[in-house]
Design a protein around this motif. Sequence first.
Motif, PDB file in Angstrom:
ATOM      1  N   VAL A 101      -3.434  35.622 -13.148  1.00  0.00           N
ATOM      2  CA  VAL A 101      -4.773  35.026 -13.263  1.00  0.00           C
ATOM      3  C   VAL A 101      -5.010  33.906 -12.240  1.00  0.00           C
ATOM      4  N   VAL A 102      -3.941  33.275 -11.777  1.00  0.00           N
ATOM      5  CA  VAL A 102      -4.123  32.219 -10.766  1.00  0.00           C
ATOM      6  C   VAL A 102      -4.628  32.851  -9.469  1.00  0.00           C
ATOM      7  N   ARG A 103      -3.976  33.937  -9.098  1.00  0.00           N
ATOM      8  CA  ARG A 103      -4.401  34.666  -7.885  1.00  0.00           C
ATOM      9  C   ARG A 103      -5.814  35.230  -8.080  1.00  0.00           C
ATOM     10  N   LEU A 104      -6.024  35.801  -9.261  1.00  0.00           N
ATOM     11  CA  LEU A 104      -7.346  36.366  -9.563  1.00  0.00           C
ATOM     12  C   LEU A 104      -8.434  35.311  -9.395  1.00  0.00           C
ATOM     13  N   ARG A 105      -8.190  34.113  -9.936  1.00  0.00           N
ATOM     14  CA  ARG A 105      -9.238  33.076  -9.876  1.00  0.00           C
ATOM     15  C   ARG A 105      -9.395  32.503  -8.468  1.00  0.00           C
ATOM     16  N   SER A 106      -8.402  32.694  -7.610  1.00  0.00           N
ATOM     17  CA  SER A 106      -8.607  32.247  -6.225  1.00  0.00           C
ATOM     18  C   SER A 106      -9.478  33.262  -5.468  1.00  0.00           C
ATOM     19  N   GLU A 107      -9.478  34.505  -5.930  1.00  0.00           N
ATOM     20  CA  GLU A 107     -10.311  35.526  -5.271  1.00  0.00           C
ATOM     21  C   GLU A 107     -11.666  35.681  -5.952  1.00  0.00           C
ATOM     22  N   ILE A 108     -11.699  35.361  -7.253  1.00  0.00           N
ATOM     23  CA  ILE A 108     -12.953  35.454  -8.007  1.00  0.00           C
ATOM     24  C   ILE A 108     -13.215  34.072  -8.597  1.00  0.00           C
ATOM     25  N   GLY A 109     -14.034  33.289  -7.883  1.00  0.00           N
ATOM     26  CA  GLY A 109     -14.286  31.907  -8.295  1.00  0.00           C
ATOM     27  C   GLY A 109     -15.426  31.830  -9.293  1.00  0.00           C
ATOM     28  N   MET A 110     -15.525  30.667  -9.940  1.00  0.00           N
ATOM     29  CA  MET A 110     -16.583  30.538 -10.944  1.00  0.00           C
ATOM     30  C   MET A 110     -17.132  29.116 -10.971  1.00  0.00           C
TER      31      MET A 110
END
Length: 202
Positions: free
Chosen positions: A98-107
């Motif tokens: 999820v850390v990698r995911l949130r670096s690619e999909i920001g919010m």
Amino acid sequence: MLLQMETKMTEFQKAAEETELVLDVKDLNIYYGTNHAVKHVDLPVYERTITALIGPSGCGKSTFIRTINRMNDLIPGAKCEGEINYNQLNLLNPKVDVVRLRSEIGMVFQQPNPFPKSIYENLALPLKFNGVRSKKKLLEVAENCLKQAALWDEVKDILDKSALSLSGGQQQRLCIARALVLKPKVLLLDEPTSALDPVSHF
Ligand SMILES: Nc1ncnc2c1ncn2[C@@H]1O[C@H](COP(=O)(O)OP(=O)(O)OP(=O)(O)O)[C@@H](O)[C@H]1O
Ligand SMILES: [Mg+2]
């Protein structure tokens, strides 16, 4: 929400004909305990496009976009079923980093949530966390993102001040700038400018 999304889809798909799918949501269902908050949502999202979700209060817009970068994992009793495909990966798979995911999909959230750190650190921390060490590079990205969020002129002389000392609208623009520093492939925006006055809108 489902109905409105479907009506918009035809025009949207026409405009997106030339582009690639970046997210492909299939039969997504989200529950809070027994509350079935999001029902059977299918939504293709194309790269280099803006997709807007419109619907009445409580219809599940925030729930839907929070689920895309797995923020709903933190809510006790929340559960989801279905697929959110991104680069051949179902983001709902528990093994997803999820850390990698949130670096690619920001919010960016409706309410500003800056880190209780300096204005500069709010922008530098995500980069440092991802291995950027050069002070010059950190400053350069910070300045660029603050300019994109229309905040640079107001904070350029107070970068070491606490982010919490900024006004609500300034804090929100800081959060928008922070969401840009890692150049996310997808940016999820949950009514991020609803608290800004019309002049601050950009
Ligand atoms: N953290 C939560 N715990 C339990 N139920 C929740 C939670 N967040 C939202 N819900 C419920 O899920 C449903 C959808 O809420 P959500 O916040 O996604 O709606 P929304 O479309 O974003 O509304 P608004 O336009 O008011 O922001 C509502 O019934 C709400 O009560
Ligand atoms: Mg909402």
